[in-house]
Scaffold this motif. Structure first.
Motif, PDB file in Angstrom:
ATOM      1  N   ASP A   1      27.502  -0.185  -2.083  1.00 43.07           N
ATOM      2  CA  ASP A   1      26.354  -1.075  -1.945  1.00 43.07           C
ATOM      3  C   ASP A   1      25.274  -0.550  -1.014  1.00 43.07           C
ATOM      4  OD1 ASP A   1      27.667  -2.928  -3.607  1.00 43.07           O
ATOM      5  OD2 ASP A   1      28.804  -3.683  -1.883  1.00 43.07           O
ATOM      6  N   THR A   2      25.307   0.731  -0.708  1.00 38.79           N
ATOM      7  CA  THR A   2      24.305   1.316   0.175  1.00 38.79           C
ATOM      8  C   THR A   2      23.881   2.673  -0.366  1.00 38.79           C
ATOM      9  OG1 THR A   2      23.855   2.039   2.439  1.00 38.79           O
ATOM     10  CG2 THR A   2      26.102   2.300   1.660  1.00 38.79           C
ATOM     11  N   ASP A   3      22.698   3.085   0.026  1.00 39.83           N
ATOM     12  CA  ASP A   3      22.202   4.395  -0.410  1.00 39.83           C
ATOM     13  C   ASP A   3      22.389   5.456   0.672  1.00 39.83           C
ATOM     14  OD1 ASP A   3      20.310   3.583   1.418  1.00 39.83           O
ATOM     15  OD2 ASP A   3      18.592   3.827   0.078  1.00 39.83           O
ATOM     16  N   LEU A   4      23.263   5.203   1.633  1.00 43.26           N
ATOM     17  CA  LEU A   4      23.458   6.120   2.756  1.00 43.26           C
ATOM     18  C   LEU A   4      24.352   7.316   2.438  1.00 43.26           C
ATOM     19  CD1 LEU A   4      23.904   3.556   5.688  1.00 43.26           C
ATOM     20  CD2 LEU A   4      21.879   4.928   5.121  1.00 43.26           C
ATOM     21  N   PHE A   5      25.010   7.308   1.282  1.00 42.93           N
ATOM     22  CA  PHE A   5      25.956   8.366   0.958  1.00 42.93           C
ATOM     23  C   PHE A   5      25.477   9.184  -0.229  1.00 42.93           C
ATOM     24  CE2 PHE A   5      28.227   4.898   2.993  1.00 42.93           C
ATOM     25  CZ  PHE A   5      28.746   5.571   4.089  1.00 42.93           C
ATOM     26  N   THR A   6      25.753  10.482  -0.179  1.00 44.13           N
ATOM     27  CA  THR A   6      25.376  11.380  -1.266  1.00 44.13           C
ATOM     28  C   THR A   6      26.274  11.140  -2.477  1.00 44.13           C
ATOM     29  OG1 THR A   6      26.915  13.140  -0.638  1.00 44.13           O
ATOM     30  CG2 THR A   6      24.726  13.147   0.444  1.00 44.13           C
ATOM     31  N   ASP A   7      25.868  11.696  -3.609  1.00 46.20           N
ATOM     32  CA  ASP A   7      26.706  11.572  -4.806  1.00 46.20           C
ATOM     33  C   ASP A   7      28.071  12.225  -4.582  1.00 46.20           C
ATOM     34  OD1 ASP A   7      24.717  10.180  -6.137  1.00 46.20           O
ATOM     35  OD2 ASP A   7      23.997  11.932  -7.247  1.00 46.20           O
ATOM     36  N   ALA A   8      28.110  13.344  -3.885  1.00 45.20           N
ATOM     37  CA  ALA A   8      29.382  14.014  -3.597  1.00 45.20           C
ATOM     38  C   ALA A   8      30.260  13.130  -2.709  1.00 45.20           C
ATOM     39  CB  ALA A   8      29.133  15.369  -2.937  1.00 45.20           C
ATOM     40  N   GLU A   9      29.686  12.541  -1.683  1.00 46.73           N
ATOM     41  CA  GLU A   9      30.457  11.646  -0.811  1.00 46.73           C
ATOM     42  C   GLU A   9      30.971  10.444  -1.584  1.00 46.73           C
ATOM     43  OE1 GLU A   9      28.168  12.710   3.385  1.00 46.73           O
ATOM     44  OE2 GLU A   9      27.391  11.102   2.104  1.00 46.73           O
ATOM     45  N   ARG A  10      30.153   9.906  -2.476  1.00 42.74           N
ATOM     46  CA  ARG A  10      30.574   8.773  -3.302  1.00 42.74           C
ATOM     47  C   ARG A  10      31.751   9.157  -4.208  1.00 42.74           C
ATOM     48  NH1 ARG A  10      27.164   4.574  -3.451  1.00 42.74           N
ATOM     49  NH2 ARG A  10      25.169   4.839  -2.410  1.00 42.74           N
ATOM     50  N   ALA A  11      31.691  10.345  -4.761  1.00 44.91           N
ATOM     51  CA  ALA A  11      32.782  10.813  -5.619  1.00 44.91           C
ATOM     52  C   ALA A  11      34.072  10.945  -4.808  1.00 44.91           C
ATOM     53  CB  ALA A  11      32.411  12.142  -6.271  1.00 44.91           C
ATOM     54  N   ALA A  12      33.970  11.467  -3.593  1.00 47.04           N
ATOM     55  CA  ALA A  12      35.151  11.608  -2.735  1.00 47.04           C
ATOM     56  C   ALA A  12      35.687  10.239  -2.318  1.00 47.04           C
ATOM     57  CB  ALA A  12      34.813  12.445  -1.504  1.00 47.04           C
ATOM     58  N   LEU A  13      34.808   9.299  -2.029  1.00 45.22           N
ATOM     59  CA  LEU A  13      35.251   7.954  -1.644  1.00 45.22           C
ATOM     60  C   LEU A  13      35.919   7.233  -2.817  1.00 45.22           C
ATOM     61  CD1 LEU A  13      32.217   7.013   0.597  1.00 45.22           C
ATOM     62  CD2 LEU A  13      34.588   7.266   1.360  1.00 45.22           C
ATOM     63  N   ALA A  14      35.374   7.395  -4.020  1.00 44.14           N
ATOM     64  CA  ALA A  14      35.999   6.784  -5.200  1.00 44.14           C
ATOM     65  C   ALA A  14      37.386   7.383  -5.443  1.00 44.14           C
ATOM     66  CB  ALA A  14      35.104   6.972  -6.428  1.00 44.14           C
ATOM     67  N   LEU A  15      37.483   8.704  -5.321  1.00 45.88           N
ATOM     68  CA  LEU A  15      38.778   9.368  -5.478  1.00 45.88           C
ATOM     69  C   LEU A  15      39.761   8.866  -4.421  1.00 45.88           C
ATOM     70  CD1 LEU A  15      40.524  11.545  -6.850  1.00 45.88           C
ATOM     71  CD2 LEU A  15      39.523  13.195  -5.241  1.00 45.88           C
ATOM     72  N   THR A  16      39.290   8.709  -3.206  1.00 42.74           N
ATOM     73  CA  THR A  16      40.132   8.202  -2.116  1.00 42.74           C
ATOM     74  C   THR A  16      40.669   6.816  -2.430  1.00 42.74           C
ATOM     75  OG1 THR A  16      38.880   9.476  -0.494  1.00 42.74           O
ATOM     76  CG2 THR A  16      40.160   7.604   0.344  1.00 42.74           C
ATOM     77  N   GLU A  17      39.792   5.944  -2.887  1.00 40.30           N
ATOM     78  CA  GLU A  17      40.221   4.578  -3.186  1.00 40.30           C
ATOM     79  C   GLU A  17      41.280   4.550  -4.280  1.00 40.30           C
ATOM     80  OE1 GLU A  17      36.894   1.968  -3.825  1.00 40.30           O
ATOM     81  OE2 GLU A  17      36.295   2.098  -1.715  1.00 40.30           O
ATOM     82  N   GLU A  18      41.052   5.292  -5.346  1.00 39.48           N
ATOM     83  CA  GLU A  18      42.018   5.265  -6.446  1.00 39.48           C
ATOM     84  C   GLU A  18      43.330   5.932  -6.058  1.00 39.48           C
ATOM     85  OE1 GLU A  18      40.548   6.225 -10.343  1.00 39.48           O
ATOM     86  OE2 GLU A  18      38.740   5.020 -10.042  1.00 39.48           O
ATOM     87  N   ALA A  19      43.254   7.046  -5.343  1.00 39.47           N
ATOM     88  CA  ALA A  19      44.479   7.754  -4.948  1.00 39.47           C
ATOM     89  C   ALA A  19      45.265   6.977  -3.898  1.00 39.47           C
ATOM     90  CB  ALA A  19      44.128   9.148  -4.433  1.00 39.47           C
ATOM     91  N   THR A  20      44.592   6.128  -3.144  1.00 35.73           N
ATOM     92  CA  THR A  20      45.271   5.299  -2.142  1.00 35.73           C
ATOM     93  C   THR A  20      45.865   4.056  -2.775  1.00 35.73           C
ATOM     94  OG1 THR A  20      43.856   6.133  -0.380  1.00 35.73           O
ATOM     95  CG2 THR A  20      44.898   4.002   0.010  1.00 35.73           C
ATOM     96  N   ARG A  21      45.193   3.515  -3.777  1.00 34.92           N
ATOM     97  CA  ARG A  21      45.659   2.287  -4.444  1.00 34.92           C
ATOM     98  C   ARG A  21      46.332   2.618  -5.770  1.00 34.92           C
ATOM     99  NH1 ARG A  21      40.061  -0.635  -2.993  1.00 34.92           N
ATOM    100  NH2 ARG A  21      40.789  -1.818  -1.198  1.00 34.92           N
ATOM    101  N   ILE A  22      47.267   3.529  -5.766  1.00 30.85           N
ATOM    102  CA  ILE A  22      47.836   4.029  -7.024  1.00 30.85           C
ATOM    103  C   ILE A  22      48.591   2.976  -7.825  1.00 30.85           C
ATOM    104  CG2 ILE A  22      47.886   6.448  -6.308  1.00 30.85           C
ATOM    105  CD1 ILE A  22      50.849   6.118  -5.687  1.00 30.85           C
ATOM    106  N   ALA A  23      49.008   1.919  -7.208  1.00 34.52           N
ATOM    107  CA  ALA A  23      49.743   0.881  -7.936  1.00 34.52           C
ATOM    108  C   ALA A  23      48.821  -0.133  -8.609  1.00 34.52           C
ATOM    109  CB  ALA A  23      50.692   0.144  -6.987  1.00 34.52           C
ATOM    110  N   ASP A  24      47.514  -0.008  -8.408  1.00 34.53           N
ATOM    111  CA  ASP A  24      46.560  -0.996  -8.921  1.00 34.53           C
ATOM    112  C   ASP A  24      46.160  -0.785 -10.377  1.00 34.53           C
ATOM    113  OD1 ASP A  24      46.632  -2.096  -6.426  1.00 34.53           O
ATOM    114  OD2 ASP A  24      44.581  -1.573  -5.884  1.00 34.53           O
ATOM    115  N   ARG A  25      46.582   0.315 -10.981  1.00 37.87           N
ATOM    116  CA  ARG A  25      46.171   0.607 -12.357  1.00 37.87           C
ATOM    117  C   ARG A  25      47.224   1.468 -13.033  1.00 37.87           C
ATOM    118  NH1 ARG A  25      43.631   3.015  -8.643  1.00 37.87           N
ATOM    119  NH2 ARG A  25      41.955   1.531  -8.510  1.00 37.87           N
ATOM    120  N   PRO A  26      47.221   1.512 -14.352  1.00 36.85           N
ATOM    121  CA  PRO A  26      48.236   2.307 -15.052  1.00 36.85           C
ATOM    122  C   PRO A  26      48.156   3.792 -14.719  1.00 36.85           C
ATOM    123  CG  PRO A  26      47.067   0.889 -16.600  1.00 36.85           C
ATOM    124  CD  PRO A  26      46.371   0.769 -15.274  1.00 36.85           C
TER     125      PRO A  26
END
Length: 151
Positions: free
Chosen positions: A78-103
């Motif tokens: 919800d902010t424009d403070l992060f680069t596209d690369a940082e956003r990609a790393a944060l999205a990867l972090t969220e999914e890899a941390t919440r591995i039980a949340d999806r198939p």
């Protein structure tokens, strides 16, 4: 809450040697230190690890990160403070941390976005940072480590 146990690496110091070797590999990968700090902080926020959030913020500030960006990591979409690369790393972090949340632990579009911004060495470092952070978070939660404690 009372801490249940001294930090396990204080009890088993050989464990810290292995952790330090992994950190050395991560930081020699060419991955951005800023990205690695953001990954550590976001995984720690998700897991509610007070010691890692505290230490992550302290380390990020020491390495030049700004208060403004650190306050927005939790709401990075919800902010424009992060680069596209940082956003990609944060999205990867969220999914890899919440591995039980999806198939599928990490969705193909999330992986593709990260692979668009990072080479194999950098991706390896990011994945190892996510894994180590999740390990630290679980150890700290299990032992009830207090914020301000350091490894």
């Amino acid at each position: 809450m009372t801490e249940r146990l001294t930090n396990p690496v204080a009890i088993l110091p050989d464990a810290m040697k292995g952790i330090q070797n992994i950190f050395k590999a991560i930081h020699s990968s060419g991955a951005s230190g800023t990205v690695l700090e953001l990954v550590h902080l976001r995984a720690s926020q998700i897991n509610g690890c007070a010691p890692c959030v505290y230490g992550g913020i302290k380390s990020a500030l020491k390495n030049g990160e700004t208060d403004e960006r650190l306050h927005q990591v939790v709401a990075w979409r919800d902010t424009d403070l992060f680069t596209d690369a940082e956003r990609a790393a944060l999205a990867l972090t969220e999914e890899a941390t919440r591995i039980a949340d999806r198939p599928e632990a990490v969705a193909d579009p999330t992986w593709a976005a990260a692979a668009e911004h990072f080479d194999e060495r950098e991706l390896s470092a990011i994945i190892l940072m996510i894994g180590l952070t999740n390990m630290f978070n679980r150890i700290n939660a299990t032992t009830r480590a207090k914020a301000g404690a350091t490894w």
